[in-house]
Structure formats: structure tokens, C-alpha cells
Scaffold this active site. Structure first.
Site, PDB file in Angstrom:
ATOM      1  N   ARG A  59       0.819  -1.214   0.000  1.00 19.50           N
ATOM      2  CA  ARG A  59       0.000   0.000   0.000  1.00 19.50           C
ATOM      3  C   ARG A  59       0.852   1.262   0.000  1.00 19.50           C
ATOM      4  O   ARG A  59       0.451   2.297  -0.522  1.00 19.50           O
ATOM      5  CB  ARG A  59      -0.947  -0.023   1.212  1.00 19.50           C
ATOM      6  CG  ARG A  59      -1.624   1.310   1.452  1.00 19.50           C
ATOM      7  CD  ARG A  59      -2.846   1.279   2.343  1.00 19.50           C
ATOM      8  NE  ARG A  59      -2.854   0.357   3.456  1.00 19.50           N
ATOM      9  CZ  ARG A  59      -2.160   0.530   4.594  1.00 19.50           C
ATOM     10  NH1 ARG A  59      -1.380   1.564   4.764  1.00 19.50           N
ATOM     11  NH2 ARG A  59      -2.249  -0.364   5.554  1.00 19.50           N
ATOM     12  N   ASP A 184      -6.777  22.284 -10.660  1.00 22.61           N
ATOM     13  CA  ASP A 184      -7.127  21.117 -11.462  1.00 22.61           C
ATOM     14  C   ASP A 184      -6.564  21.386 -12.850  1.00 22.61           C
ATOM     15  O   ASP A 184      -7.048  22.249 -13.582  1.00 22.61           O
ATOM     16  CB  ASP A 184      -8.648  20.946 -11.488  1.00 22.61           C
ATOM     17  CG  ASP A 184      -9.086  19.702 -12.264  1.00 22.61           C
ATOM     18  OD1 ASP A 184      -8.330  19.247 -13.149  1.00 22.61           O
ATOM     19  OD2 ASP A 184     -10.190  19.195 -11.997  1.00 22.61           O
ATOM     20  N   LYS A 209      -7.982  10.928 -18.036  1.00 22.50           N
ATOM     21  CA  LYS A 209      -8.234  11.591 -19.316  1.00 22.50           C
ATOM     22  C   LYS A 209      -7.004  11.533 -20.230  1.00 22.50           C
ATOM     23  O   LYS A 209      -6.754  10.524 -20.848  1.00 22.50           O
ATOM     24  CB  LYS A 209      -8.693  13.020 -19.072  1.00 22.50           C
ATOM     25  CG  LYS A 209      -9.825  13.142 -18.045  1.00 22.50           C
ATOM     26  CD  LYS A 209     -11.135  12.540 -18.554  1.00 22.50           C
ATOM     27  CE  LYS A 209     -12.210  12.491 -17.469  1.00 22.50           C
ATOM     28  NZ  LYS A 209     -12.443  13.722 -16.734  1.00 22.50           N
TER      29      LYS A 209
END
Ligand SMILES: *Cc1c(COP(=O)(O)O)cnc(C)c1O
Length: 294
Positions: A59, A184, A209
Site C-alpha cells: 500500500r 485542477d 483523461k
């Protein structure tokens, strides 16, 4: 190619090709291995106690996740990068890393819809006041500052109306009161915009994206400045965020072709715009690269 390559453009594409790779550490293989892992063994207790091994638990990172983090850190010019399970997950983690109960956060009115949903439904539960600002305000965003303004969240171009924001002016205003600046950066991608060079502290990418580029992975990333990195690193670890190795590998692969894909995107977009201009039912065309764009 109509545009002549500048040395700067050449350097950026060369970086996209080589960044995150350490072939000498993997027998010369060009790409890092896809490491599936949870438990990691130590040769002895002394090594475990002294942190004498770079990886401690699946992790907390593997050679695969580290390769993508290192690549994005180099491309963004950041102090460090953390991966997230989606772009929205990256947005939520970035916000939570720099906000606490009693704070006020300013968010661009043009922000991605689910960002607003997170801000409207989650942040108030932790006594964080959310206020939206007009992206055209630029440095005058400071007129909205309160004594408890802790962060300014920007997105340029913004979803889905593509407003551009004066990021350096907003960042300078926010920094003057010690507020953290988030951006962003999904629409411009880290190939075309370097938020940290403009004064941003937390640069967020929906890797889903353009970075991944093939509609087959959900992934986010947050690249942080020196100032924002310790809190991001700590929160990310505490929340147990982990991205699966095959998805990380696909994002690394996507990164290699980011530049050529974006060039074609732009070419195709301009062709679609030429067609839209001939259509009676189109009232306005919003695209930042157009000279007519406000
Ligand atoms: C898609 C998108 C996100 C969210 O990314 P997911 O991976 O779908 O969660 C965030 N910001 C922008 C601008 C986006 O287009």
C-alpha cells in the site's frame, strides 16, 4: 509539422519519453516491472527497524507506483507526487490535505461538477466554509478573502465553459495571506501547463483523461510544492489510498504518447471548430486557443 520545435519543446518531449525509467535497476529492461504486492519481506529485523529497505508494504508504494510518481514529479517540477484512485479522489485528497475545521475555501465557479459536489456535501460536514468565485476576478479574488481563508481552488481552462484564469495573479494573492493554491490541471495536461511554476502548491491531474488516454483506467495524481508536500504525503498515507499496479503501468505507457496525442487533439478540434462555425444552430464557440476567445 507546421510549428518549428523550440529547444524547450524538445526537452519536454524527451522528458516524457525517459522520465520514471530506471533500466539499469531492472536488468536493462526499458520499463519498470508491474509489481503486484502486499507483504514485503525483510532480510532481518535490523533492516526493518532501521528502514534499510526502500519499500515496506504494498500500500505504501512499489517500484511501479514510484515510477509514475517520479515521472509526474519531474514533469510538474514538484517536490513529490501521490497517486489517487480517480481524478475526483485526487481533488478530495488535495483539499483535505490543506483544509481543517473552521477554514474558508474559495473555489472557481467554473470547476468540474463533481468537485462542486464534493465541496458542497463533504466539506461542510467538517465545518469548512465553501464559497465560489468568478474566474474572471484574477488577482481581485483577494476581495473575497476572509481571516480564515486557507485555500483557493482553481481550474483553467474550466469545465465545461473553458474560462481561463490568471493563475499567477490568483496564486500571488493567495500566497500573500498564506493560503494554499490548488489547480485542477486536467484540461491543459502537464504537457502544456506547469502549475507549480505559476505559484500553485497542489497540481491535480485526472490521469483518467489525457495521461492514460485510452478510456481504460481511472486514476488521479497530485503533485505538490515543498510547502504542501508533507501534509499531502501524511494524509495520503493515513487514508490508505492505493492504485493497482496494472492501472499505474497503463498510465505510464500513456504518458509516453501524451505529446503526439495532444497535437492531434488540437488539429482535430480546430477542424471541428471550422465546421461548427458554418452551423446556424451554434451561438458561440468557446475554445481558449481561438483569437476570438475572451
Ligand atoms: C474527469 C475530470 C475529473 C475527474 O476525474 P475522474 O478520474 O473521472 O474522477 C476532474 N477534473 C476534470 C477537469 C475532469 O475532466
Amino acid at each position: 509539422m507546421t510549428k518549428k520545435s523550440t529547444p524547450a519543446a524538445f526537452k519536454a518531449d524527451t522528458v516524457l519519453t525517459h522520465t520514471g525509467r530506471k533500466p539499469r535497476e531492472f536488468h536493462g529492461f526499458v520499463n519498470p516491472p508491474v509489481v503486484h504486492a502486499s507483504t514485503i519481506l525483510f532480510p532481518d529485523t535490523a533492516t526493518m527497524e532501521t528502514g534499510g529497505q526502500p519499500y515496506v508494504y504494498g500500500r505504501r508504494g512499489t517500484p511501479t507506483t514510484e515510477a509514475l510518481e517520479n515521472a509526474l514529479t519531474e514533469i510538474e517540477g514538484a517536490a513529490g507526487t501521490k497517486l489517487a484512485n480517480s481524478g475526483l479522489n485526487a481533488i478530495a485528497l488535495a483539499c483535505l490535505s490543506c483544509l481543517k475545521s473552521g477554514d474558508h475555501v474559495l473555489i472557481a465557479d467554473t470547476s468540474y461538477g463533481p468537485t462542486r459536489h464534493f465541496a458542497d456535501t463533504v466539506l461542510p460536514k467538517y465545518n469548512i466554509a465553501v464559497e465560489y468565485y468568478d474566474p474572471a476576478l484574477a488577482g481581485d479574488v483577494k476581495t473575497l478573502f476572509k481571516t480564515n481563508t486557507a485555500a483557493v481552488f482553481t481550474e483553467a481552462p474550466g469545465s465545461l465553459t473553458f474560462e481561463m484564469q490568471d493563475i499567477p495573479a490568483i496564486a500571488a494573492a493567495a500566497r500573500s495571506i498564506g493560503a494554499t493554491v490548488l489547480m485542477d490541471n486536467t484540461w491543459a495536461s502537464p504537457r502544456y501547463c506547469k502549475p507549480l511554476e505559476l505559484g500553485v502548491d497542489l497540481s491535480i491531474q485526472a490521469g483518467t483523461k489525457y495521461v492514460v488516454g485510452h478510456s481504460d483506467v481511472m486514476l488521479g495524481a497530485i503533485s505538490a510544492s515543498e510547502k504542501a508536500w508533507p501534509a499531502l504525503d501524511a494524509l495520503h498515507g493515513a487514508m490508505g489510498v492505493h492504485v493497482a499496479p496494472d492501472d499505474v503501468y497503463l498510465a505510464l505507457r500513456g504518458l509516453r504518447t501524451l505529446s503526439v496525442r495532444l497535437e492531434r487533439h488540437m488539429k482535430n478540434t480546430l477542424a471541428v471548430i471550422d465546421w461548427l462555425k458554418t452551423r446556424e444552430e451554434v451561438a458561440a464557440i468557446r475554445y481558449p486557443a481561438l483569437e476570438t476567445d475572451p
